[in-house]
Design a protein around this motif. Structure first.
Motif, short mmCIF file in Angstrom:
data_model
loop_
_atom_site.label_atom_id
_atom_site.label_comp_id
_atom_site.label_asym_id
_atom_site.label_seq_id
_atom_site.Cartn_x
_atom_site.Cartn_y
_atom_site.Cartn_z
N SER A 119 0.83 -1.20 0.00
CA SER A 119 0.00 0.00 0.00
C SER A 119 0.87 1.25 0.00
N THR A 120 2.16 1.08 0.04
CA THR A 120 3.06 2.23 -0.08
C THR A 120 3.40 2.43 -1.55
N ASP A 121 3.88 3.63 -1.86
CA ASP A 121 4.24 3.88 -3.24
C ASP A 121 5.59 3.24 -3.55
N ASP A 122 6.55 3.55 -2.68
CA ASP A 122 7.88 3.02 -2.91
C ASP A 122 8.03 1.61 -2.38
N ILE A 123 9.05 0.97 -2.89
CA ILE A 123 9.43 -0.32 -2.33
C ILE A 123 10.58 -0.06 -1.39
N TYR A 124 10.36 -0.30 -0.09
CA TYR A 124 11.40 0.02 0.87
C TYR A 124 12.64 -0.84 0.63
N LEU A 125 13.82 -0.21 0.86
CA LEU A 125 15.12 -0.80 0.56
C LEU A 125 15.29 -2.24 1.07
N SER A 126 14.78 -2.50 2.26
CA SER A 126 14.91 -3.85 2.82
C SER A 126 14.42 -4.90 1.84
N ASN A 127 13.32 -4.58 1.18
CA ASN A 127 12.73 -5.56 0.27
C ASN A 127 13.54 -5.74 -1.01
N MET A 129 3.97 -1.65 -9.96
CA MET A 129 4.39 -2.91 -10.60
C MET A 129 5.68 -2.71 -11.37
N ARG A 130 5.80 -1.54 -12.04
CA ARG A 130 7.01 -1.33 -12.84
C ARG A 130 8.25 -1.30 -11.96
N LYS A 131 8.10 -0.67 -10.81
CA LYS A 131 9.23 -0.62 -9.88
C LYS A 131 9.66 -2.03 -9.48
N LEU A 132 8.68 -2.85 -9.19
CA LEU A 132 8.97 -4.22 -8.75
C LEU A 132 9.70 -4.98 -9.85
N ILE A 133 9.20 -4.83 -11.09
CA ILE A 133 9.83 -5.53 -12.21
C ILE A 133 11.26 -5.04 -12.40
N LEU A 134 11.43 -3.73 -12.23
CA LEU A 134 12.76 -3.15 -12.43
C LEU A 134 13.76 -3.68 -11.39
N ILE A 135 13.33 -3.65 -10.13
CA ILE A 135 14.25 -4.06 -9.07
C ILE A 135 14.47 -5.57 -9.08
N ALA A 136 13.36 -6.30 -8.98
CA ALA A 136 13.49 -7.76 -8.88
C ALA A 136 13.93 -8.35 -10.21
N GLY A 137 13.22 -7.99 -11.28
CA GLY A 137 13.53 -8.55 -12.59
C GLY A 137 14.88 -8.09 -13.09
N GLY A 138 15.13 -6.79 -12.99
CA GLY A 138 16.40 -6.25 -13.49
C GLY A 138 17.59 -6.86 -12.81
N SER A 139 17.57 -6.89 -11.48
CA SER A 139 18.73 -7.42 -10.77
C SER A 139 18.88 -8.92 -11.04
N THR A 140 17.76 -9.62 -11.18
CA THR A 140 17.86 -11.06 -11.44
C THR A 140 18.45 -11.32 -12.81
N LEU A 141 18.07 -10.50 -13.78
CA LEU A 141 18.62 -10.64 -15.13
C LEU A 141 20.13 -10.41 -15.11
N VAL A 142 20.54 -9.35 -14.41
CA VAL A 142 21.97 -9.07 -14.29
C VAL A 142 22.68 -10.27 -13.66
N TYR A 143 22.08 -10.78 -12.60
CA TYR A 143 22.72 -11.89 -11.90
C TYR A 143 22.79 -13.13 -12.78
N PHE A 144 21.72 -13.35 -13.54
CA PHE A 144 21.68 -14.50 -14.44
C PHE A 144 22.86 -14.43 -15.42
#
Lengths: 469, 333
Positions: free
Chosen positions: A161-169, B1-16
């Motif tokens: 429900s937050t905008d950002d994804i906190y660094l920990s995650n 969602m885009r942020k999640l894809i960028l962080i999780a997907g991007g870093s995983t691609l780099v690691y791959f």
């Protein structure tokens, strides 16, 4: 960017279920810690009394991988995933995606660790390939547990429900996803014959530490420190820099475990160069944590929880910097293949990762369950663990250096065995203190979960709220 | 969602990508390294022994990699990529709580010693902290026909009965006795014939060659060097005090051949090995390995001179030339 974590979760509906899951992971991990370090005491004793417990099931070479794998995959992995779930749900102000998947993951982690322990003790080993000795079907169970965890964490962050994804995650999600790749690379057989397997071993043994335990433990620091101190992390941007540089540099340095081996020289040299580059994320990350604590020394001095985290940060800084130094060929020449390495691995896996986990658990578990351990219990745990591990690491560092110098001087090999003898005894002394601290920790966990703890006061997490003063 | 894809997907691609680059591709490449000259696959029983070695975690204390460092010369020549062609799972190891085993068949070439050492390492190496593997042996009243019991010294032997190895111990010893480096092709000739500098795996040979080149006369006596070589190669059986192991490994202290003014017999034994010799009424059945192929004349002379002067012995010293003479005369025996 400042990110202030507020105590209230949007989805309070699942907080008791989440607390139960968190407690379940912590209890299970603690049981593995006590078991794996009991095995360690037996191992340490054997250095002074080699005829003790000389049956097949108690032989050194079978118990040694049981100790390492169970501390890695029983204790640290399970404890960190439990913390990661709690941190994800709270920092995203949402409910965990699936409590049920969380329990399934816990079951899989435990199944893998139990089967792995039994297999190793019966003499079924995939080879003395450090940290992947379990036969491959068992390692697949561990991969399944990781996949379940990754799905659960990602889906939780996706519904934040937050905008950002906190660094920990960033750190916890990344750690789990990358480790799926590490574990898969470690299992697949097609490129692992002879020297090819040595290359994969170098990659695996190092990455399993630095891209699994490190990011998850750092994720805890980034959440627990601001929460305990009631102030934001010193620099969010520095945390992001450390994230990407750790990701880019760490995977390249594994071959420094095989310096002077027949692995291609370029692979070894690249590993050394990037071992130096690792100072960027290590010093950046450590500075970030220490600067967050700056000016609050009196608070830290009065809180054992923060004490655990401080030791963890120092362990990270010193242990990782030592790793960079050890990668230099000139120093490897003395330290490689000696017990110095054993001291190093305990400085990092214990002084850093394990203290980080303890800090995280004491910071967060009472808030989840509403029960605190007594202050005496935390104090006893803290001092036994600090003094014990200090003795341990110093003994192995000095003993290992003497071993290495004996070899350089061309003394008969047995002389190095004789010369390190007294330091094996000191290691045992440190180890016993560490083990006692684990028993106290288990008692504290009991009080925070199933037993009668001190009632945690108002949810407002002051620095001392998680400890009975 | 885009942020999640960028962080999780991007870093995983780099690691791959990094995992491919640092593990999978080098793994593929290095898995194809052909065996070096003379590197052969294990026999069935040696392979079985290797499994015993793996299953009981021997490589947590013993490496099998010789580094190109002076301190490693005692273990053999530097390992090369071709040495590992048949080694899966790899057993390079990461700790030397015990010595490197790359060349253990050359350094401890007696099967009988290996059996006694496995049964209880302290029976032959008093300071050893290696576990006892007595559970790989059985104690029986009398050895079955065709099985030679292990001559465990009295202090370490069971109160009654004799010790015989199980299949596991036999396989493990077969594997250990297979651990010797193949000579590198360009060194093979030198190593096999007269081994003047013995680069092909001679313990500390290059170290020994250096002072010789620096002007030391080849016949000079280097007792410190001889003592070191004796410790590395001979003391395992004959013991540091030269007294051997009663009834199993003969004593050198007070030994007639060692004190004989004519050193031919002594030199011959070290160069070509010995078996079945009767000394002071005791027949020694365990074969002594020949050292002539691994050690040069100068090294052997140093060892012999140490043996002839230590523990109250008073044999006449020998020179490298004496050793070379015996070697030339008896080569091919």
């Amino acid at each position: 960017m400042s990110f202030f974590i507020s105590e209230d979760a949007a989805g309070d509906g699942d907080s008791s279920e989440l607390a139960r899951l968190f407690a379940g992971y912590t209890i299970s991990a603690t049981a593995w810690l006590v078991f794996a370090t009991f095995v360690a005491i037996v191992l340490a004793y054997k250095f002074g009394a080699p005829d003790f417990g000389s049956g097949a099931w108690l032989t050194f070479g079978r118990l040694r991988p049981i100790h390492t794998n169970d501390t890695f995959y029983g204790w640290a992995s399970i404890a960190l995933v439990g913390l990661a779930y709690y941190v994800a749900a709270r920092s995203c102000r949402t409910q965990l995606y699936s409590i049920r998947l969380g329990w399934v993951g816990l079951g899989l982690f435990n199944l893998a660790a139990v089967l792995g322990t039994v297999a190793l003790d019966l003499g079924y080993s995939a080879g003395d390939l450090e940290y992947r000795e379990w036969p491959w079907p068992i390692r697949l169970i561990f991969v399944a547990a990781l996949v379940v965890t990754a799905i659960n964490l990602l889906a939780t962050v996706a519904r934040r429900s937050t905008d950002d994804i906190y660094l920990s995650n960033w750190y916890t999600m990344g750690g789990v996803l990358w480790t799926v790749i590490i574990a898969t690379v470690g299992v697949l057989p097609w490129y692992q014959y002879g020297l090819g397997q040595v290359a994969v071993s170098g990659f695996y043994m190092h990455n399993a530490v630095g891209l699994w335990f490190t990011p998850l433990a750092l994720g805890i620091f980034y959440y627990a420190l601001p929460k305990l101190l009631n102030r934001p992390i010193y620099s969010y941007a520095l945390g992001i820099l450390a994230f990407w540089t750790n990701l880019l540099f760490y995977p390249i340095i594994g071959s420094h475990h095989f310096l002077f081996s027949p692995l291609p020289w370029w692979l070894q040299t690249t590993a050394i160069v990037f071992s130096v580059a690792m100072l960027v994320p290590v010093w950046g990350g450590s500075a970030n944590f220490l600067l967050t604590m700056r000016g609050r020394i009196s608070v830290v001095a009065h809180s054992y929880t923060l004490g655990f985290i401080l030791i963890g940060v120092v362990g990270y800084l010193v242990g990782s910097t030592q790793g960079t130094l050890e990668a230099f060929r000139s120093l490897q020449q003395v330290w490689h293949l000696t017990s110095f390495t054993v001291g190093h691995s305990h400085l990092t896996m214990y002084g850093f990762v394990t203290f980080a986990i303890w800090g995280g658990i004491y910071a967060l578990l009472p808030a989840a369950t509403g029960k605190r351990p007594g202050r005496l219990g935390i104090a006893a745990h803290f001092w036994l663990a600090v003094v014990g591990s200090f003795i341990y690491v110093i003994a192995m560092s000095i003993g290992g250096t003497i071993q290495g110098l004996d070899w350089v001087q061309g003394k008969p090999f047995i002389q190095s065995v004789i010369d390190i003898g007294p330091f094996y005894i000191w290691r045992g002394v440190g180890g016993i203190l560490m083990f006692l601290s684990h028993l106290v920790f288990a008692w504290n966990v009991w009080r925070m979960t199933l037993g009668h703890g001190v009632q945690a006061s108002a949810a407002q997490a002051g620095p001392l709220a998680t400890e009975a003063v | 969602m885009r942020k999640l894809i960028l962080i999780a997907g991007g870093s995983t691609l780099v690691y791959f990508g990094l995992a491919l680059l640092m593990a999978v591709i080098p793994g593929f490449e290095l898995s194809q390294v052909p065996p070096g000259p003379g590197v052969k696959p294990l026999t069935a029983i040696e392979a079985e022994g290797r499994e015993v070695y793996v299953g009981n975690g021997c490589s947590y204390c013993h490496t099998q990699q010789v580094r190109p460092l002076p301190e490693d010369k005692v273990f053999g020549r530097p390992s090369t990529a071709g040495d590992f062609a048949y080694q899966t799972p790899e057993l390079l190891g990461s700790e030397r709580t015990g010595p490197d085993l790359t060349n253990v068949a050359k350094r401890r070439g007696s099967e009988v010693w290996q059996y006694i050492h496995l049964y209880n390492p302290r029976a032959v190496v008093p300071e050893s902290i290696m576990p006892s593997f007595a559970w790989m042996f059985r104690v029986v009243d009398t050895a079955p026909k065709g099985v030679t019991p292990v001559p465990v010294p009295k202090t370490f032997a069971p109160p009654s009965g004799v010790v015989i190895p199980t299949q596991r111990a036999k396989a493990l010893v077969a594997y250990l006795m297979s651990l010797k480096q193949a000579p590198l092709s360009n060194m093979a000739a030198a190593g096999e014939t007269s081994a003047p500098a013995a680069p092909a795996g001679g313990a500390t040979a290059p170290a020994a060659a250096a002072p010789a080149a620096a002007g030391q006369p080849s016949g000079g006596i280097d007792s410190a060097h001889g003592e070191q070589l004796f410790g590395d190669n001979c003391a395992a059986c004959h013991q540091a005090n030269g007294e051997g192991l009663a009834g199993t490994f003969p004593p050198l202290k007070g030994n007639a051949a060692v004190n004989d003014a004519n050193a031919t017999e002594h030199i011959h034994a070290v160069l070509f090995g010995l078996q079945g010799k009767v000394i002071d009424g005791v027949k020694y059945e365990s074969p002594m390995p020949p050292w002539g192929k691994q050690l040069g004349d100068k090294d052997i002379a140093d060892i012999i001179n140490y043996e002839r002067s230590a523990w109250g012995n008073h044999g006449k010293p020998v020179t490298a030339a004496d050793v070379a003479a015996v070697r030339a005369k008896d080569d091919g025996n």
